[in-house]
Design an enzyme around this catalytic site. Structure first.
Site, PDB file in Angstrom:
ATOM      1  N   HIS A 187       6.028  -3.762  13.460  1.00 29.14           N
ATOM      2  CA  HIS A 187       6.550  -3.252  11.877  1.00 29.14           C
ATOM      3  C   HIS A 187       5.965  -1.751  11.766  1.00 29.14           C
ATOM      4  CE1 HIS A 187       6.967  -4.207   7.413  1.00 29.14           C
ATOM      5  NE2 HIS A 187       7.592  -3.015   7.729  1.00 29.14           N
TER       6      HIS A 187
ATOM      7  N   HIS B  76       2.297   1.864   2.144  1.00 30.84           N
ATOM      8  CA  HIS B  76       3.062   1.395   3.340  1.00 30.84           C
ATOM      9  C   HIS B  76       3.918   2.283   3.726  1.00 30.84           C
ATOM     10  CE1 HIS B  76       5.185  -0.845   6.066  1.00 30.84           C
ATOM     11  NE2 HIS B  76       6.410  -0.940   5.647  1.00 30.84           N
TER      12      HIS B  76
ATOM     13  N   HIS C 242       6.389   4.234   7.202  1.00 34.03           N
ATOM     14  CA  HIS C 242       6.810   3.871   8.653  1.00 34.03           C
ATOM     15  C   HIS C 242       6.624   5.319   9.349  1.00 34.03           C
ATOM     16  CE1 HIS C 242       9.403   0.055   8.333  1.00 34.03           C
ATOM     17  NE2 HIS C 242       8.322   0.140   7.500  1.00 34.03           N
TER      18      HIS C 242
ATOM     19  N   TYR D 221     -22.354  14.433   4.594  1.00 30.93           N
ATOM     20  CA  TYR D 221     -21.178  15.178   4.867  1.00 30.93           C
ATOM     21  C   TYR D 221     -20.444  15.718   3.682  1.00 30.93           C
ATOM     22  CZ  TYR D 221     -16.384  16.538   6.006  1.00 30.93           C
ATOM     23  OH  TYR D 221     -15.193  17.185   5.948  1.00 30.93           O
TER      24      TYR D 221
HETATM   25 ZN   LIG Z   1       8.092  -1.615   6.336  1.00 29.69          ZN
END
Ligand SMILES: [Zn+2]
Length: 232
Positions: A171, A97, A99, A229
């Site tokens: 988010h 995760h 940002h 590939y």
């Molecule tokens: Zn977050």
């Protein structure tokens, strides 16, 4: 003291270190986990610890239900989201995760990232999906678990290993992979695709999606059963 989870923690530690190195997060933003399906345990970054201060011993190990089995620190606040994905999808052993700027901008705009070119088609054969917006009731319930459900809902007709990334509306992105290293790779690829798509759309608001034949060609030559590939 030696830990039975040393290898898993080292793997998660190295994967976490890739996040600032690839320019995907500043300060304490973001987290990576590594999952051991045989033992049903996950090692994840502790909450609020900066990457340059992180040590292998700081990693927190939890079982699939979220019970801490090793570690003195509190696990990442996004731990429950990672666990929802491991519990529901087989074959995934890394979740990331971040940002990262461009991917987060698309998530905030609540828009899927259009498949404009072959760079995108080399990695997934569709637009990068964006989840539905979370309801107020869901936010109030168990926010991080609900984030996981938001992702599952978005993937009910998708294959997670074919589309290893998602934008959580309002988010930021989550990515995953067969290995923690692959999950980080997908986070870096996603940021690049998001940036390219933003520039493409800025240059030409009516830019067309790539043709289905080119999407198919590029995706299949890298991921299809007759992939050719790279080196054997
Ligand atoms: Zn977050």
């Amino acid at each position: 003291m030696s830990s039975p989870y040393r290898e898993l923690k080292e793997r998660a530690f190295c994967a976490n270190q890739e996040i600032p190195k690839r320019g995907l997060a500043i300060y304490t933003f973001g987290n990576v986990s590594a999952f051991d399906p045989e033992r049903g345990v996950m090692a994840i970054k502790p909450s609020g610890v900066a990457y340059d201060e992180l040590t292998v011993d700081d990693l927190v190990v939890l079982d699939i239900e979220g019970k801490i089995v090793e570690g003195k620190l509190r696990p990442s606040s996004d731990t429950a989201t990672h666990l929802v994905l491991y519990r529901n999808w087989t074959g995934i052993t890394g979740v990331v995760h971040t940002h990262s700027t461009y991917a987060t901008a698309w998530a905030q705009a609540r828009l899927p990232i259009p498949i404009y070119g072959t760079t995108h088609a080399d990695h997934l054969a569709e637009d990068v999906p964006c989840t539905a917006v979370m309801s107020d009731e869901a936010v109030e319930r168990d926010y991080e678990v609900e984030t996981g459900h938001q992702i599952l809902e978005c993937f009910k007709d998708r294959q997670p290993l074919h589309t290893p990334m998602v934008l959580v509306a309002g988010h930021a992105p989550f990515t995953w992979g067969k290995t923690p290293e692959k999950a980080v790779y997908h986070a870096a690829v996603l940021e690049e695709l998001a940036k390219m798509a933003f520039i493409t759309k800025s240059l030409n608001g009516d830019a067309a999606r790539l043709s289905n034949s080119l999407i198919h060609k590029h995706f299949e030559r890298k991921h299809g059963k007759n992939a050719y590939y790279g080196q054997k």
